[in-house]
Design a protein around this motif. Structure first.
Motif, PDB file in Angstrom:
ATOM      1  N   ALA A  47      34.100  61.390  38.568  1.00 60.86           N
ATOM      2  CA  ALA A  47      33.590  60.716  37.373  1.00 60.86           C
ATOM      3  C   ALA A  47      33.198  59.281  37.692  1.00 60.86           C
ATOM      4  CB  ALA A  47      34.652  60.732  36.278  1.00 60.86           C
ATOM      5  N   MET A  48      32.295  58.730  36.886  1.00 62.74           N
ATOM      6  CA  MET A  48      31.855  57.343  37.025  1.00 62.74           C
ATOM      7  C   MET A  48      32.713  56.490  36.092  1.00 62.74           C
ATOM      8  SD  MET A  48      29.258  55.538  38.493  1.00 62.74           S
ATOM      9  CE  MET A  48      27.866  56.632  38.618  1.00 62.74           C
ATOM     10  N   TRP A  49      33.214  55.355  36.612  1.00 66.08           N
ATOM     11  CA  TRP A  49      34.054  54.433  35.864  1.00 66.08           C
ATOM     12  C   TRP A  49      33.482  53.023  36.014  1.00 66.08           C
ATOM     13  CZ3 TRP A  49      38.319  56.580  33.411  1.00 66.08           C
ATOM     14  CH2 TRP A  49      38.688  57.859  33.827  1.00 66.08           C
ATOM     15  N   ILE A  50      33.981  52.096  35.207  1.00 67.45           N
ATOM     16  CA  ILE A  50      33.595  50.688  35.320  1.00 67.45           C
ATOM     17  C   ILE A  50      34.850  49.861  35.533  1.00 67.45           C
ATOM     18  CG2 ILE A  50      32.564  48.689  34.183  1.00 67.45           C
ATOM     19  CD1 ILE A  50      30.786  50.578  32.633  1.00 67.45           C
ATOM     20  N   SER A  51      34.829  49.008  36.547  1.00 67.35           N
ATOM     21  CA  SER A  51      35.947  48.122  36.839  1.00 67.35           C
ATOM     22  C   SER A  51      35.839  46.873  35.964  1.00 67.35           C
ATOM     23  CB  SER A  51      35.892  47.708  38.313  1.00 67.35           C
ATOM     24  OG  SER A  51      36.781  46.650  38.560  1.00 67.35           O
ATOM     25  N   TRP A  52      36.967  46.447  35.392  1.00 70.76           N
ATOM     26  CA  TRP A  52      37.013  45.188  34.649  1.00 70.76           C
ATOM     27  C   TRP A  52      37.988  44.222  35.299  1.00 70.76           C
ATOM     28  CZ3 TRP A  52      32.957  44.366  32.159  1.00 70.76           C
ATOM     29  CH2 TRP A  52      32.277  45.413  31.535  1.00 70.76           C
ATOM     30  N   SER A  53      38.227  44.379  36.588  1.00 77.54           N
ATOM     31  CA  SER A  53      39.113  43.475  37.316  1.00 77.54           C
ATOM     32  C   SER A  53      38.422  42.132  37.536  1.00 77.54           C
ATOM     33  CB  SER A  53      39.492  44.083  38.662  1.00 77.54           C
ATOM     34  OG  SER A  53      38.365  44.114  39.520  1.00 77.54           O
ATOM     35  N   ASP A  54      39.197  41.111  37.867  1.00 79.54           N
ATOM     36  CA  ASP A  54      38.632  39.794  38.165  1.00 79.54           C
ATOM     37  C   ASP A  54      37.738  39.842  39.402  1.00 79.54           C
ATOM     38  OD1 ASP A  54      39.923  38.700  36.018  1.00 79.54           O
ATOM     39  OD2 ASP A  54      41.519  37.761  37.192  1.00 79.54           O
ATOM     40  N   GLU A  55      38.086  40.676  40.365  1.00 76.48           N
ATOM     41  CA  GLU A  55      37.332  40.744  41.613  1.00 76.48           C
ATOM     42  C   GLU A  55      36.003  41.494  41.456  1.00 76.48           C
ATOM     43  OE1 GLU A  55      40.526  42.183  41.446  1.00 76.48           O
ATOM     44  OE2 GLU A  55      41.451  40.251  41.910  1.00 76.48           O
ATOM     45  N   ASN A  56      35.952  42.492  40.582  1.00 73.80           N
ATOM     46  CA  ASN A  56      34.762  43.351  40.457  1.00 73.80           C
ATOM     47  C   ASN A  56      34.414  43.641  39.002  1.00 73.80           C
ATOM     48  OD1 ASN A  56      34.295  44.076  43.355  1.00 73.80           O
ATOM     49  ND2 ASN A  56      36.412  44.728  43.141  1.00 73.80           N
ATOM     50  N   PRO A  57      34.164  42.618  38.181  1.00 72.68           N
ATOM     51  CA  PRO A  57      33.890  42.875  36.767  1.00 72.68           C
ATOM     52  C   PRO A  57      32.560  43.584  36.554  1.00 72.68           C
ATOM     53  CG  PRO A  57      33.419  40.593  37.283  1.00 72.68           C
ATOM     54  CD  PRO A  57      34.035  41.201  38.517  1.00 72.68           C
TER      55      PRO A  57
END
Length: 116
Positions: A52-62
């Protein structure tokens, strides 16, 4: 389009996230179910499943999209591949982070108003 396997960059949420707050997407429908996108990219499960495709919301990879097996969140296979290149422009990266934080703040305020 960069593709690298890295389990160390798998953090999807910032340390600034409110503890105990429900974990939700910034964008409704942020996860594209496996049948909604191409190309076919199987994970390492047996039998292989479409990651599945997801979206990162981390500080490193927003805002950066990645493909991961659904079962990796439950300790299953370790399949992980970045779909996008990272944001190189420091201004744009900070802008996305600030917008993310504002969305989380508004969600927390909305939740507090519903509880009151």
């Amino acid at each position: 389009m960069a593709s690298s396997s890295s389990s160390s960059s798998r953090s999807r949420y910032s340390a600034s996230r409110v503890p105990g707050a429900p974990v939700r997407s910034l964008i409704k429908g942020y996860r594209q179910v496996p049948v909604n996108w191409e190309p076919y990219d199987p994970c390492e499960c047996r039998p292989p499943k479409k990651a599945a495709m997801w979206i990162s919301w981390s500080d490193e990879n927003p805002g950066r999209r990645y493909r991961s097996c659904y079962y990796s969140r439950r300790g299953g296979c370790k399949y992980f591949v970045w779909h996008d290149d990272p944001i190189d422009d420091p201004f744009l990266k900070q802008l996305v982070l600030d917008l993310r934080d504002q969305v989380w703040l508004l969600e927390r305020l909305n939740s507090n108003l519903h509880d009151a």
